[in-house]
Design a protein around this motif. Structure first.
Motif, PDB file in Angstrom:
ATOM      1  N   LEU A 105       0.858  -1.266  -0.086  1.00 59.32           N
ATOM      2  CA  LEU A 105      -0.041  -0.165   0.031  1.00 59.32           C
ATOM      3  C   LEU A 105       0.900   1.331  -0.009  1.00 59.32           C
ATOM      4  CD1 LEU A 105      -2.607   1.507   0.335  1.00 59.32           C
ATOM      5  CD2 LEU A 105      -2.657   1.369   2.875  1.00 59.32           C
ATOM      6  N   ALA A 109       3.536   5.168  -2.948  1.00 65.49           N
ATOM      7  CA  ALA A 109       3.607   6.722  -2.190  1.00 65.49           C
ATOM      8  C   ALA A 109       5.031   6.870  -1.876  1.00 65.49           C
ATOM      9  CB  ALA A 109       2.642   6.697  -1.369  1.00 65.49           C
ATOM     10  N   PHE A 145      -2.483   6.203   9.882  1.00 70.04           N
ATOM     11  CA  PHE A 145      -3.376   5.593   9.113  1.00 70.04           C
ATOM     12  C   PHE A 145      -4.156   4.844  10.063  1.00 70.04           C
ATOM     13  CE2 PHE A 145       0.175   6.019   6.077  1.00 70.04           C
ATOM     14  CZ  PHE A 145      -0.459   6.075   4.953  1.00 70.04           C
ATOM     15  N   GLN A 158      -8.499  10.599   4.159  1.00 72.52           N
ATOM     16  CA  GLN A 158      -8.744   9.905   2.762  1.00 72.52           C
ATOM     17  C   GLN A 158      -8.819   8.316   3.022  1.00 72.52           C
ATOM     18  OE1 GLN A 158      -6.634  11.271  -0.638  1.00 72.52           O
ATOM     19  NE2 GLN A 158      -5.719   9.354  -0.731  1.00 72.52           N
ATOM     20  N   VAL A 160      -8.192   4.949   2.165  1.00 72.67           N
ATOM     21  CA  VAL A 160      -7.111   4.329   1.514  1.00 72.67           C
ATOM     22  C   VAL A 160      -7.259   2.849   1.087  1.00 72.67           C
ATOM     23  CG1 VAL A 160      -5.502   5.979   1.752  1.00 72.67           C
ATOM     24  CG2 VAL A 160      -5.630   3.974   3.444  1.00 72.67           C
ATOM     25  N   VAL A 161      -8.093   2.336   1.973  1.00 71.49           N
ATOM     26  CA  VAL A 161      -8.083   0.776   1.627  1.00 71.49           C
ATOM     27  C   VAL A 161      -9.337   0.264   2.195  1.00 71.49           C
ATOM     28  CG1 VAL A 161      -6.589   0.144   3.420  1.00 71.49           C
ATOM     29  CG2 VAL A 161      -6.908  -1.309   1.685  1.00 71.49           C
ATOM     30  N   TRP A 274      -8.077   4.774   6.880  1.00 73.98           N
ATOM     31  CA  TRP A 274      -7.985   6.364   6.489  1.00 73.98           C
ATOM     32  C   TRP A 274      -6.623   6.716   6.604  1.00 73.98           C
ATOM     33  CZ3 TRP A 274     -12.802   4.404   8.227  1.00 73.98           C
ATOM     34  CH2 TRP A 274     -13.582   4.669   7.482  1.00 73.98           C
ATOM     35  N   ALA A 275      -6.107   7.497   5.776  1.00 76.27           N
ATOM     36  CA  ALA A 275      -5.011   8.322   6.052  1.00 76.27           C
ATOM     37  C   ALA A 275      -5.481   9.577   6.763  1.00 76.27           C
ATOM     38  CB  ALA A 275      -4.315   8.442   4.666  1.00 76.27           C
ATOM     39  N   ILE A 290       0.161  12.127   0.238  1.00 72.94           N
ATOM     40  CA  ILE A 290      -1.078  11.677   0.297  1.00 72.94           C
ATOM     41  C   ILE A 290      -1.748  11.699  -1.194  1.00 72.94           C
ATOM     42  CG2 ILE A 290      -3.252  12.819   0.969  1.00 72.94           C
ATOM     43  CD1 ILE A 290      -1.681  11.895   3.302  1.00 72.94           C
ATOM     44  N   LEU A 293      -1.251   8.128  -2.518  1.00 77.40           N
ATOM     45  CA  LEU A 293      -1.926   7.039  -1.916  1.00 77.40           C
ATOM     46  C   LEU A 293      -3.129   6.740  -2.713  1.00 77.40           C
ATOM     47  CD1 LEU A 293      -1.609   7.793   1.841  1.00 77.40           C
ATOM     48  CD2 LEU A 293      -0.543   6.105   0.697  1.00 77.40           C
ATOM     49  N   GLU A 294      -3.796   7.684  -3.455  1.00 78.49           N
ATOM     50  CA  GLU A 294      -4.968   7.204  -4.130  1.00 78.49           C
ATOM     51  C   GLU A 294      -4.704   5.983  -5.268  1.00 78.49           C
ATOM     52  OE1 GLU A 294      -6.032  10.728  -6.146  1.00 78.49           O
ATOM     53  OE2 GLU A 294      -6.744  11.916  -4.402  1.00 78.49           O
ATOM     54  N   SER A 298      -8.804   2.555  -2.687  1.00 79.57           N
ATOM     55  CA  SER A 298      -9.529   3.535  -1.981  1.00 79.57           C
ATOM     56  C   SER A 298     -10.810   3.637  -2.478  1.00 79.57           C
ATOM     57  CB  SER A 298      -8.812   4.657  -2.116  1.00 79.57           C
ATOM     58  OG  SER A 298      -8.615   5.284  -3.458  1.00 79.57           O
TER      59      SER A 298
END
Length: 299
Positions: A105, A109, A145, A158, A160-161, A274-275, A290, A293-294, A298
């Motif tokens: 993950l 990034a 996270f 955000q 992320v997973v 979430w980040a 950040i 990470l998209e 996500s």
């Protein structure tokens, strides 16, 4: 003319539209539209020609675009230079990470960050959601996270997973419980859950506990506060066949022969991560991290 105005204008010009630029800037499309309109009124020129298909720079906009990029590049360079003289962690990106995070993950990034901001060093700390939130509030972390999305305006977040959780059970139990699509949650009613301490992530704990209780599952004795639910604890607890533990499909652990992982039928438990970072953060390396990470996790 503010740097933030230039950043927003450049984002719209590069993305070719307000919607994509708003996603990139982590803000709402109406707020971005209002800012751009105010910026145009301030300058007295039309910077963007908007249409149903997006937004294109005008001749004046193209001229400003080149200048804005140069200004922002110099601004980022100045920040990178000055981080060498500060004492509060700048020049170091401090990341909080839970014990279980999907492999790969962070790799893209971090690689992108190293390419664009080679002077930024990364410090990672394994912390629970509650401990990460406290560290973020104390300015001891730049991004965390978390298993819970914070409320209020103090932090931005955000997703992320998403991870559909399965179960770790004794192999001899799995042979009787599992069907062609995995193990139904109701079938675990005779076992107790090996859970994590509620204090480590209260909202996520309550969500899991509520779903399990709804399927008639015994939660078992509460995990001692402060205990970390490491892989060895999970495996030892389920080995005798009287308990189960939750784990994602790509759980990073070689299972012994007497323990097996199985999906849950219908994916009733989905763990979200979430980040999370301070809403007022302006560091360029943090923004780059950040944005990178998209990805598929996500959505």
């Amino acid at each position: 003319m503010e740097l933030r105005d230039l950043q927003m204008f450049v984002a719209v010009a590069e993305e070719g539209g307000l919607t994509a630029a708003a996603r990139r800037l982590h803000m709402s499309q109406p707020a971005l539209s209002q800012t751009i309109s105010r910026f145009e009124r301030q300058l007295g020129v039309k910077l963007l020609a908007r249409s149903n298909t997006g937004a294109q720079v005008t001749q004046a906009g193209a001229t400003l675009l080149g200048e804005a990029r140069a200004v922002l590049a110099r601004h980022d360079m100045a920040l990178r230079t000055m981080t060498r003289y500060t004492r509060r962690g700048h020049g170091v990106l401090r990341i909080g990470i839970p014990l279980e995070l999907p492999p790969g993950l962070l790799d893209p990034a971090l690689a992108d960050l190293a390419r664009v901001h080679p002077d930024t060093r990364v410090q990672a700390r394994h912390l629970s959601t509650a401990d990460q939130r406290a560290a973020l509030q104390a300015e001891e972390l730049d991004v965390g996270f978390l298993r819970e999305r914070p409320t209020g305006a103090q932090f931005d977040a955000q997703l992320v997973v998403r991870e559909p959780l399965g179960v770790l059970v004794a192999a001899r139990r799995a042979d009787r419980l599992a069907g062609p699509d995995g193990i139904a949650l109701d079938a675990l009613a005779g076992l107790h859950w090996v859970g994590f301490p509620r204090s480590s992530s209260p909202l996520w704990y309550d969500e899991v506990a509520g779903i399990l209780r709804g399927h008639g599952i015994d939660l078992g004795p509460r995990a001692p506060e402060g205990q970390v639910l490491i892989p060895d604890v999970k495996l030892a607890a389920v080995a005798d066949g009287r308990a189960f533990a939750l784990a994602p499909p790509d759980w990073q652990r070689l299972l012994p022969d007497h323990v097996t992982w199985s999906p849950l039928v219908g994916h009733p438990l989905v763990r979200r991560t979430w980040a999370v970072w301070p809403a007022e953060a302006t560091r360029g390396d943090l923004g780059r991290f950040i944005a990178a990470l998209e990805g598929p996790g996500s959505t």
